[in-house]
Design an enzyme around this catalytic site. Structure first.
Site, short mmCIF file in Angstrom:
data_model
loop_
_atom_site.label_atom_id
_atom_site.label_comp_id
_atom_site.label_asym_id
_atom_site.label_seq_id
_atom_site.Cartn_x
_atom_site.Cartn_y
_atom_site.Cartn_z
N GLN A 236 0.83 -1.20 0.00
CA GLN A 236 0.00 0.00 0.00
C GLN A 236 0.87 1.26 0.00
OE1 GLN A 236 -1.89 1.12 3.75
NE2 GLN A 236 -3.83 1.38 2.69
N GLY A 237 0.69 2.11 -0.99
CA GLY A 237 1.43 3.36 -1.07
C GLY A 237 0.57 4.54 -0.65
N TYR A 238 0.43 4.74 0.64
CA TYR A 238 -0.37 5.84 1.18
C TYR A 238 0.51 6.88 1.88
CZ TYR A 238 -5.15 4.08 0.35
OH TYR A 238 -6.34 3.71 -0.20
N SER A 239 1.03 6.53 3.06
CA SER A 239 1.75 7.48 3.89
C SER A 239 3.01 8.00 3.21
CB SER A 239 2.12 6.85 5.23
OG SER A 239 0.97 6.55 5.99
N GLU B 298 -10.12 -1.85 5.59
CA GLU B 298 -8.89 -2.05 6.35
C GLU B 298 -9.16 -2.06 7.84
OE1 GLU B 298 -4.46 -0.02 6.98
OE2 GLU B 298 -5.92 0.95 5.68
N ASN C 14 -5.41 6.52 15.95
CA ASN C 14 -6.60 6.44 16.79
C ASN C 14 -7.16 7.81 17.14
OD1 ASN C 14 -6.23 3.71 16.65
ND2 ASN C 14 -6.11 3.38 18.85
N GLU C 15 -6.29 8.83 17.21
CA GLU C 15 -6.79 10.18 17.44
C GLU C 15 -7.68 10.63 16.28
OE1 GLU C 15 -3.06 9.58 19.73
OE2 GLU C 15 -3.71 9.19 17.68
#
Length: 394
Positions: free
Chosen positions: A128-131, A246, A380-381
């Site tokens: 996965q190429g997200y961050s 996810e 989670n924030e």
């Protein structure tokens, strides 16, 4: 409240247990038991996937038309639970549970026909190429650029924390195709071949000492526009759809296994003799039962056709935080034995003996790996912000 599954569901559970008993090899079971991360090494999860595929059980969540099982939501829940309790190697969710639903929902017929059978059979291994550096929780600020050039995009930039990119032959990625207007409106969802010229994968060694994540660099990488999922600039909507899948994983069964392992070790080290420790252990158990009940409620709503976006965020938040709490109790139970640690002790077949209880390295490795669990998949924030908006209207 007493919840009972139907007689048909219990018969299905018996069939699953029989299948696991006869098909989960000792080697695969050992690999699953030793796994300290969200999913196991490629050789183990692909080995287990191929066994499931031969049975027709590789993708319980998929529609039958694409190779799914046709199971009810309760049967899928039972299957996931029994696999967790049997300690099967956790499968990589990148293909089966993340990009596959996106391709089904947004892909063209030719994309579905090409990619879905390959995902099902384990022929393609996805990352996965997200961050990106500086664009994690605030994913809409991503800067990895894709410039239009005829029938292709040319990509320059980087992605980080890319799990198992060193094993993957394909990536699904979010790239910026428009830097004007609202950030979310300039993002596009692309599928990439990892052997494309200009892609470089560099390892990142984690706190646990393993090579699980990477930084991926793109230098003039040419990707056909035919590899786009959805329209140009529509990637944000696609990404949100993917994140629901996810974050919708079953947590309680694997936490239950970890809690039982913790109790065994605590009895061995003498930690159970401490009243305060027993109280904290009991609190974790009560929280687990509450989470399990919530999981069943969510399952019941999904069976009625609900998408459960807010509940997905809630389960991700509660599940990862409880998992971290159990990990912390594990270190408390190990006391001084929690100090010496080597990643190689968690590798199935390792022939050197760790200090302390035999399962100590697994507890320590899980603790170190799971520090990131409340960050990846959406911190989670951020999940709490989503909950305040979706559930409370704030």
């Amino acid at each position: 409240m007493e919840l009972r599954f139907s007689e048909a569901d219990e018969a299905f559970r018996a069939a699953v247990r029989d299948f696991l008993e006869h098909n989960l090899t000792d080697e695969l079971r050992a690999a699953g038991r030793a796994s300290t991360s969200a999913f196991s090494e490629k050789q183990w999860n692909l080995g287990w996937l191929k066994i499931l595929h031969a049975k027709g059980w590789a993708a319980p969540d998929w529609p039958v038309e694409y190779g799914g099982t046709g199971w009810s939501i309760s049967q899928r829940y039972i299957f996931d639970t029994e696999c967790a309790l049997a300690e099967t190697p956790p499968l990589s969710p990148m293909g089966l549970r993340m990009v596959a639903p996106v391709i089904m929902a947004y892909g063209r017929p030719d994309q579905k026909a090409f990619y879905l059978p390959r995902i099902l059979a384990g022929e393609d291994y996805w990352c996965q190429g997200y961050s990106e550096p500086g664009s994690g929780s605030d994913l809409a600020s991503l800067r990895c650029r894709a410039v239009s050039d005829g029938d292709d995009y040319i990509i320059d930039g980087t992605k980080i924390w890319t799990t198992q990119a060193h094993f993957a032959n394909r990536m699904f990625a979010l790239v910026r195709t428009d830097a004007t207007g609202r950030p979310q409106e300039g993002i596009t969802f692309l599928l990439l071949d990892m052997d494309t010229p200009g892609i470089t994968v560099q390892p990142i060694i984690t706190l646990a000492g393993d090579h699980e994540v990477n930084q991926v660099f793109f230098d003039g990488v040419r990707v056909p526009k035919a590899n786009r999922i959805g329209g140009e600039g529509e990637g944000w909507a696609v990404a949100k759809y993917l994140l629901i899948h996810e974050r919708g994983s079953t947590f309680t069964a694997r936490i239950r296994v970890s809690l039982q392992r913790l109790k065994t070790i605590a009895a061995e080290t003498g930690a159970l003799e401490d009243t305060g420790f027993r109280m904290r252990l009991a609190q974790a158990g009560v929280t687990l039962e509450g989470l399990a009940m919530t999981e069943l409620r969510v399952m019941a709503e999904i069976s009625k056709g609900a998408l459960m976006a807010a509940e997905s965020s809630m389960m991700k938040t509660l599940g990862t935080e409880l998992m971290q709490k159990v990990n912390e109790l594990g270190l408390e139970a190990l006391e001084n034995f929690a100090m010496p640690y080597s990643h190689r002790w968690t590798i199935p077949g390792a022939n050197d003996v760790p200090a302390g209880p035999r399962q100590a390295p697994i507890l320590i490795g899980q603790y170190l790996n799971n520090r990131a669990a409340s960050i990846y998949g959406g911190a989670n924030e951020i999940q709490r912000n989503i909950l305040s908006k979706l559930a409370l209207g704030l």
